[in-house]
Scaffold this motif. Structure first.
Motif, PDB file in Angstrom:
ATOM      1  N   HIS A 102      36.380  -7.337  11.509  1.00 22.68           N
ATOM      2  CA  HIS A 102      35.159  -7.405  10.712  1.00 22.68           C
ATOM      3  C   HIS A 102      34.044  -6.616  11.379  1.00 22.68           C
ATOM      4  O   HIS A 102      33.871  -6.680  12.592  1.00 22.68           O
ATOM      5  CB  HIS A 102      34.716  -8.861  10.540  1.00 22.68           C
ATOM      6  N   MET A 103      33.302  -5.872  10.579  1.00 26.00           N
ATOM      7  CA  MET A 103      32.119  -5.163  11.063  1.00 26.00           C
ATOM      8  C   MET A 103      30.876  -5.764  10.420  1.00 26.00           C
ATOM      9  O   MET A 103      30.832  -5.972   9.209  1.00 26.00           O
ATOM     10  CB  MET A 103      32.186  -3.667  10.739  1.00 26.00           C
ATOM     11  N   HIS A 104      29.867  -6.030  11.257  1.00 23.99           N
ATOM     12  CA  HIS A 104      28.569  -6.497  10.789  1.00 23.99           C
ATOM     13  C   HIS A 104      27.536  -5.420  11.093  1.00 23.99           C
ATOM     14  O   HIS A 104      27.499  -4.891  12.207  1.00 23.99           O
ATOM     15  CB  HIS A 104      28.158  -7.786  11.496  1.00 23.99           C
TER      16      HIS A 104
ATOM     17  N   GLY B 128       0.821  -1.201   0.000  1.00 21.65           N
ATOM     18  CA  GLY B 128       0.000   0.000   0.000  1.00 21.65           C
ATOM     19  C   GLY B 128       0.855   1.251   0.000  1.00 21.65           C
ATOM     20  O   GLY B 128       1.611   1.506  -0.942  1.00 21.65           O
ATOM     21  N   THR B 129       0.753   2.035   1.062  1.00 18.29           N
ATOM     22  CA  THR B 129       1.545   3.269   1.176  1.00 18.29           C
ATOM     23  C   THR B 129       2.743   3.095   2.092  1.00 18.29           C
ATOM     24  O   THR B 129       3.404   4.069   2.442  1.00 18.29           O
ATOM     25  CB  THR B 129       0.666   4.408   1.717  1.00 18.29           C
ATOM     26  N   VAL B 130       3.037   1.861   2.482  1.00 20.99           N
ATOM     27  CA  VAL B 130       4.164   1.576   3.379  1.00 20.99           C
ATOM     28  C   VAL B 130       5.204   0.742   2.649  1.00 20.99           C
ATOM     29  O   VAL B 130       4.872  -0.275   2.020  1.00 20.99           O
ATOM     30  CB  VAL B 130       3.699   0.838   4.649  1.00 20.99           C
ATOM     31  N   THR B 131       6.460   1.169   2.728  1.00 19.27           N
ATOM     32  CA  THR B 131       7.569   0.393   2.184  1.00 19.27           C
ATOM     33  C   THR B 131       8.404  -0.145   3.335  1.00 19.27           C
ATOM     34  O   THR B 131       8.933   0.630   4.141  1.00 19.27           O
ATOM     35  CB  THR B 131       8.449   1.236   1.258  1.00 19.27           C
ATOM     36  N   LEU B 132       8.522  -1.466   3.408  1.00 18.04           N
ATOM     37  CA  LEU B 132       9.387  -2.123   4.378  1.00 18.04           C
ATOM     38  C   LEU B 132      10.767  -2.299   3.764  1.00 18.04           C
ATOM     39  O   LEU B 132      10.881  -2.682   2.596  1.00 18.04           O
ATOM     40  CB  LEU B 132       8.811  -3.484   4.778  1.00 18.04           C
ATOM     41  N   MET B 133      11.824  -2.027   4.537  1.00 15.21           N
ATOM     42  CA  MET B 133      13.177  -2.133   4.012  1.00 15.21           C
ATOM     43  C   MET B 133      14.105  -2.773   5.021  1.00 15.21           C
ATOM     44  O   MET B 133      13.933  -2.624   6.233  1.00 15.21           O
ATOM     45  CB  MET B 133      13.721  -0.752   3.638  1.00 15.21           C
ATOM     46  N   GLY B 134      15.103  -3.468   4.517  1.00 17.01           N
ATOM     47  CA  GLY B 134      16.123  -4.045   5.369  1.00 17.01           C
ATOM     48  C   GLY B 134      17.426  -4.186   4.612  1.00 17.01           C
ATOM     49  O   GLY B 134      17.437  -4.220   3.375  1.00 17.01           O
ATOM     50  N   ASN B 135      18.527  -4.261   5.336  1.00 16.68           N
ATOM     51  CA  ASN B 135      19.817  -4.471   4.703  1.00 16.68           C
ATOM     52  C   ASN B 135      20.788  -5.100   5.681  1.00 16.68           C
ATOM     53  O   ASN B 135      20.587  -5.065   6.907  1.00 16.68           O
ATOM     54  CB  ASN B 135      20.376  -3.159   4.144  1.00 16.68           C
ATOM     55  N   TYR B 136      21.829  -5.677   5.118  1.00 16.48           N
ATOM     56  CA  TYR B 136      22.909  -6.274   5.910  1.00 16.48           C
ATOM     57  C   TYR B 136      24.224  -6.001   5.194  1.00 16.48           C
ATOM     58  O   TYR B 136      24.293  -6.049   3.956  1.00 16.48           O
ATOM     59  CB  TYR B 136      22.716  -7.779   6.067  1.00 16.48           C
ATOM     60  N   SER B 137      25.272  -5.720   5.970  1.00 19.83           N
ATOM     61  CA  SER B 137      26.596  -5.544   5.373  1.00 19.83           C
ATOM     62  C   SER B 137      27.655  -6.229   6.222  1.00 19.83           C
ATOM     63  O   SER B 137      27.535  -6.310   7.456  1.00 19.83           O
ATOM     64  CB  SER B 137      26.944  -4.059   5.210  1.00 19.83           C
ATOM     65  N   TYR B 138      28.670  -6.719   5.541  1.00 27.06           N
ATOM     66  CA  TYR B 138      29.830  -7.354   6.172  1.00 27.06           C
ATOM     67  C   TYR B 138      31.075  -6.674   5.610  1.00 27.06           C
ATOM     68  O   TYR B 138      31.280  -6.659   4.392  1.00 27.06           O
ATOM     69  CB  TYR B 138      29.860  -8.846   5.868  1.00 27.06           C
TER      70      TYR B 138
END
Length: 381
Positions: free
Chosen positions: A292-294, A271-281
């Motif tokens: 190492h940074m997570h 609808g009018t909501v965007t869910l977002m996620g991310n991961y970095s190594y």
């Protein structure tokens, strides 16, 4: 991805990516464009004191630029971008004083994509940087120290290929020359990435490696993440009588041999909501050792009305036994298609022994927490 994120909440995202070549051109043209962002920020603890200050280029980096193309016939076009970053408060250039530090490139484009040469966004910026949802909320809330380059960074002296989009898929790669006589490896960098969009779902991934990061990407560990040690070496000296801290690498960079980062991010529109996620190594190597940074991040943007949006995010970071938890939120209101007013805030809690610093943006706190609130305005042209 860009269209989806913009439709959900990121009302200015089209401006942030406008500097990139379009998929095709009907005729030759030259365009002048820019963004100006300014406001007032309160921070609860910077070096032991609170501060209220004028700050600019936070919601979006201030810029002015010229982009253009020339139709060469047969489906081939010449393209260029010259983009300068600057500070509204004093009129000075950003990016270490480089006149076109944000972007400067020339290239050729056809139905497959664009080959370009110059100072350009790396593939982490192209493919996954826009999933840094906390930074959309406040602007300050980049990942700790920007070790993973989610702040949308550049590689100089580079040759780059960025494909057009084919059935929702695009990809790219680039190489940055070190320009060091007798040593092809030193100061060089490379980056690859890909992105896919299908209806409400998008996903992107990238890998970027810098050899001997230097210049504006050199390491000052205490200023970047607030730790008193880095790769097993002290980053500060402490006066035993007063407790005053001296940053040992504020004027000469910490010697890092390699910075290598992998990132992945995704979004889903409901609808009018965007869910977002991310991961970095991210792996940092130097002085015969490595760490190492997570980083893991999640959040959402809600387009409450066509003019009003709310964005929030949470990020967790671990590095060398330390931990950071940060929450960020922002409210944005469009006075017009080109003018936005907003209020935002961040709160960061670091583990014991770390002087908290939000987004490599302020003097580190004298405690394990730091918070900010900002009121600002952004105009585009």
């Amino acid at each position: 991805m860009k269209k989806r994120l913009n439709a959900a909440a990121f009302t200015g995202a089209a401006l942030a990516i406008a500097c990139m070549p379009a998929a095709s051109y009907a005729q030759s043209s030259v365009t002048l464009y820019g963004i100006i962002d300014a406001g007032i920020t309160w921070v609860n603890n910077t070096g032991g004191s609170h501060v209220v200050k004028f700050d600019d280029g936070i919601s979006y980096g201030n810029r002015w630029g010229i982009k253009g193309q020339e139709d060469l016939g047969g489906g081939l076009s010449a393209v260029f971008v010259l983009e300068s970053g600057f500070h509204v408060g004093n009129g000075q250039l950003g990016f270490g004083g480089a006149e076109f530090g944000r972007q400067a490139y020339v290239g050729l484009q056809n139905s497959w994509g664009t080959v370009s040469l110059g100072n350009q966004l790396d593939m982490t910026g192209e493919m996954v940087g826009l999933y840094n949802v906390s930074a959309w909320a406040s602007g300050y809330a980049i990942h700790q120290g920007d070790f993973d380059r989610f702040n949308i960074d550049r590689l100089p002296n580079s040759i780059k290929f960025l494909s057009n989009e084919f059935s929702g898929f695009k990809f790219g790669g680039m190489y940055s020359f070190g320009n060091v006589a007798g040593n092809f490896h030193q100061d060089s960098a490379w980056s690859v990435g890909a992105h896919y969009a299908n209806g409400p779902f998008t996903i992107g991934t990238a890998y970027t490696q810098l050899n001997n990061p230097h210049g504006i990407y050199a390491f000052d560990p205490y200023a970047m993440i607030g730790t008193h040690t880095f790769l097993g070496r002290p980053t500060v000296s402490v006066d035993p009588a007063t407790g005053a801290i001296t940053d040992l690498f504020s004027s000469s960079a910490f010697p890092v041999d390699k910075q290598a980062t992998f990132g992945i991010g995704a979004s889903y529109l409901i609808g009018t909501v965007t869910l977002m996620g991310n991961y970095s190594y991210t792996q940092i190597k130097g002085l015969g050792t490595k760490s190492h940074m997570h980083v893991g991040e999640g959040g959402a943007s809600w387009q409450v009305t066509p003019a009003f949006s709310a964005v929030g995010g949470y990020q967790y970071t671990s590095f060398e036994g330390h931990h950071w938890n940060q929450v960020s939120a922002g409210l944005h209101y469009l006075l017009s298609k080109r003018t936005d007013v907003y209020i935002s805030g961040d709160w960061l809690k670091a583990s014991s022994g770390v002087d908290a610093v939000i987004g490599y943006s302020f003097t580190p706190s004298t405690t394990t927490t730091q918070a900010d609130v900002r009121i600002g305005m952004r105009h585009s042209f």
